[in-house]
Design an enzyme around this catalytic site. Sequence first.
Site, PDB file in Angstrom:
ATOM      1  NE  ARG A 264      -3.562  27.212  28.955  1.00 37.51           N
ATOM      2  CZ  ARG A 264      -2.851  26.827  27.897  1.00 37.51           C
ATOM      3  NH1 ARG A 264      -3.473  26.415  26.797  1.00 37.51           N
ATOM      4  NH2 ARG A 264      -1.535  26.847  27.912  1.00 37.51           N
TER       5      ARG A 264
ATOM      6  CE1 TYR B  12       8.605  36.038  34.846  1.00 38.35           C
ATOM      7  CE2 TYR B  12       7.719  38.109  35.646  1.00 38.35           C
ATOM      8  CZ  TYR B  12       7.904  36.749  35.787  1.00 38.35           C
ATOM      9  OH  TYR B  12       7.399  36.107  36.891  1.00 38.35           O
TER      10      TYR B  12
ATOM     11  NE  ARG C  38      -0.982  33.263  39.361  1.00 42.96           N
ATOM     12  CZ  ARG C  38       0.073  32.886  40.081  1.00 42.96           C
ATOM     13  NH1 ARG C  38      -0.037  31.907  40.966  1.00 42.96           N
ATOM     14  NH2 ARG C  38       1.241  33.465  39.913  1.00 42.96           N
TER      15      ARG C  38
ATOM     16  CG  ASP D 262       0.468  36.852  31.336  1.00 45.26           C
ATOM     17  OD1 ASP D 262       0.300  35.928  32.154  1.00 45.26           O
ATOM     18  OD2 ASP D 262       1.586  37.338  31.081  1.00 45.26           O
TER      19      ASP D 262
ATOM     20  NE  ARG E  22      -2.142  26.244  36.214  1.00 50.73           N
ATOM     21  CZ  ARG E  22      -0.844  26.085  36.502  1.00 50.73           C
ATOM     22  NH1 ARG E  22      -0.198  25.044  36.013  1.00 50.73           N
ATOM     23  NH2 ARG E  22      -0.231  26.941  37.284  1.00 50.73           N
TER      24      ARG E  22
END
Length: 348
Positions: free
Chosen positions: A41, A154, A28, A78, A32
Amino acid sequence: MPQAPATQPLIEVLSGRRQAVPPLWMMRQAGRYLPEYRELRAKAGSFLDLCFTPDYAAEVTLQPIRRFNFDAAIIFSDILVIPYALGRAVRFEAGEGPRLDPLATPEEIATLATRADFAKLEPVYEALRRVRRELAPEIALIGFCGAPWTVATYMVAGQGTPDQAPARMLAYRHPDAFAKIIDILVENSIQHLVGQIRAGADCVQLFDTWAGVLPPREFARWSIEPARRIVAGVRKQVPDAKVIGFPRGAGGQLPAYVEQTAVDAVSIDWATEPAMIRERVQPRTAVQGNLDPLALIAGGAALDRAIDDVLENFGKGRLIFNLGHGILPETPIAHVEQMVQRVRAYRG
């Protein structure tokens, strides 16, 4: 005289050649904690627009390389792009993570497409091509996908849950139906990884984030065996393909995972017992990890000690220095700089 191609320290380690200074990157690492990421973003709108706009995805991939000169860039994408390409509705809710239409029964699973529409994933491959053109030749480019078990959790629940119980229950009650999801994900993951390699990825990583919730019998069936099939399937098309596996939380099952999947490296989380890795895993394959992301937030002397522990535990063998999971958004940039400086000063 033509110049010899630049060597990539990360690929050297994956190829069996230990490096005195371990190659370094972070899971990652495009994220952020970087203000330039947050700015792009916001400009992109949705998370999927950020992933599927090659200009944006390439730029985000390169941002941490410009700041820290890591030894590898990982393409910004992703793990849920495969369900998306299989025609499932995938959306990302702010502050809540991914949402999908759940596949909760055998009847719903029967409606799942068997082959992904890979045209939907072409923006990922185009972003890889753009990044490879801009990266320095000694910096490796990593492609990835989610491991079938983790992606299936998921797809079954429609979202993340504390221990992914919906998928575990479905696999117990309806193993044949659950195996259909896994089989579809295996075949399409192979093609997606091969597509990334052909677009410029130097190696690929298989993220099995939820492997640690499985008991040993289920771990063998739903984590090890699909990973083995994917590694073999990728190498059937790209014989020298380099693959990193990350069965997070696997603990004592790591030696079996490494032996049976034939991965070139295994990524380990921060709770893994070091002696077991040194004695039973590192002689067989490279190790990637395993700094606690919270130590990276803490900084200071605590971070130095944690870095030194990783280097002392694994630096005498083949090591790719990384975190034990993804960097957290609140991580100070100065602490990442502290980590890079300390790892680069190591001479094992």
